[in-house]
Design a protein around this motif. Structure first.
Motif, mmCIF file in Angstrom:
data_model
loop_
_atom_site.group_PDB
_atom_site.id
_atom_site.type_symbol
_atom_site.label_atom_id
_atom_site.label_comp_id
_atom_site.label_asym_id
_atom_site.label_seq_id
_atom_site.Cartn_x
_atom_site.Cartn_y
_atom_site.Cartn_z
ATOM 1 N N HIS A 1 10.895 5.113 4.664
ATOM 2 C CA HIS A 1 10.607 6.354 5.378
ATOM 3 C C HIS A 1 11.810 6.930 6.122
ATOM 4 N N TYR B 1 5.802 6.575 10.776
ATOM 5 C CA TYR B 1 5.918 5.250 10.179
ATOM 6 C C TYR B 1 6.939 4.457 10.970
ATOM 7 N N ILE C 1 0.859 -1.187 0.000
ATOM 8 C CA ILE C 1 0.000 0.000 0.000
ATOM 9 C C ILE C 1 0.891 1.232 0.000
ATOM 10 N N SER C 2 0.330 2.347 -0.387
ATOM 11 C CA SER C 2 1.087 3.602 -0.439
ATOM 12 C C SER C 2 1.242 4.172 0.966
ATOM 13 N N PRO C 3 2.198 5.075 1.164
ATOM 14 C CA PRO C 3 2.311 5.750 2.458
ATOM 15 C C PRO C 3 1.015 6.479 2.845
ATOM 16 N N GLN C 4 0.331 7.042 1.863
ATOM 17 C CA GLN C 4 -0.928 7.736 2.137
ATOM 18 C C GLN C 4 -1.992 6.760 2.646
ATOM 19 N N ASP C 5 -2.027 5.560 2.051
ATOM 20 C CA ASP C 5 -2.983 4.549 2.505
ATOM 21 C C ASP C 5 -2.619 4.036 3.895
ATOM 22 N N ASP D 1 3.596 -1.049 3.652
ATOM 23 C CA ASP D 1 4.116 0.166 3.017
ATOM 24 C C ASP D 1 5.593 -0.079 2.695
ATOM 25 N N THR D 2 5.922 -0.136 1.403
ATOM 26 C CA THR D 2 7.291 -0.472 0.995
ATOM 27 C C THR D 2 8.190 0.741 0.785
ATOM 28 N N PHE D 3 7.668 1.949 0.978
ATOM 29 C CA PHE D 3 8.489 3.158 0.855
ATOM 30 C C PHE D 3 9.472 3.199 2.028
#
Length: 174
Positions: A155, A59, A28-32, A151-153
């Protein structure tokens, strides 16, 4: 180099460039991830009828290396309605109120508080003991809200890997 070793060499080269991170099948995105935690935090506040003393978001890495994947992490300090702010509230009354609103105890989640889960999000609730005589009270409850590890970004690059965003307005709005 023989041809048989080429795929192995290519895989090792790719690992050395990308690193070894947990695999996420449905990211999922960071926003989600943020929305997931803020929505559940809002629901906790509503279900408890609590007054928000503090609400922060950040995060949190889902592994000991501090790498992706990450999960949204909310932290709330809440006052219970009608309770004396200089006294501890009954843990049973808090837990019963959450159960009445459909929260299920999560027996698999290990913490020192009581863990509830809803829609893949874990909520840990601790009753705060009364303050020492010279200290002002801060809240009746401390609540951690932990989203899914999807979330795979990374952070660490944007410095949102700590509880620093004030989301009080987000969790108190209807």
């Amino acid at each position: 180099m023989r041809l048989v070793h080429l795929p192995i060499a290519a895989a090792l080269a790719l690992l050395s460039v990308t690193g070894c991170a947990d695999t996420v099948s449905n990211p999922i995105s960071p926003q989600d991830a943020r929305r997931q935690v803020v929505d559940v935090s809002r629901q906790v506040v509503s279900d408890l009828g609590g007054e928000v003393a503090e609400a922060t978001f950040g995060y949190k890495s889902c592994n000991d290396q501090g790498e992706a994947p990450f999960q949204g992490h909310g932290y709330l300090l809440l006052w219970m309605p009608g309770a004396d702010r200089s006294r501890e509230v009954s843990p049973d009354s808090v837990m019963e109120r959450l159960r009445q609103h459909g929260w299920q105890t999560n027996p698999d989640f290990k913490s020192h508080g009581t863990a509830f889960t809803r829609d893949g999000v874990d909520v840990n609730v601790w009753v705060i003991p009364p303050p020492k005589p010279d200290d002002p009270p801060i809240a009746h409850l401390s609540v951690d809200v932990l989203g899914e590890c999807r979330d795979t970004f990374d952070h660490r690059t944007d410095h949102t890997d700590r509880l620093s965003e004030d989301v009080r307005g987000d969790v108190t709005s209807g």
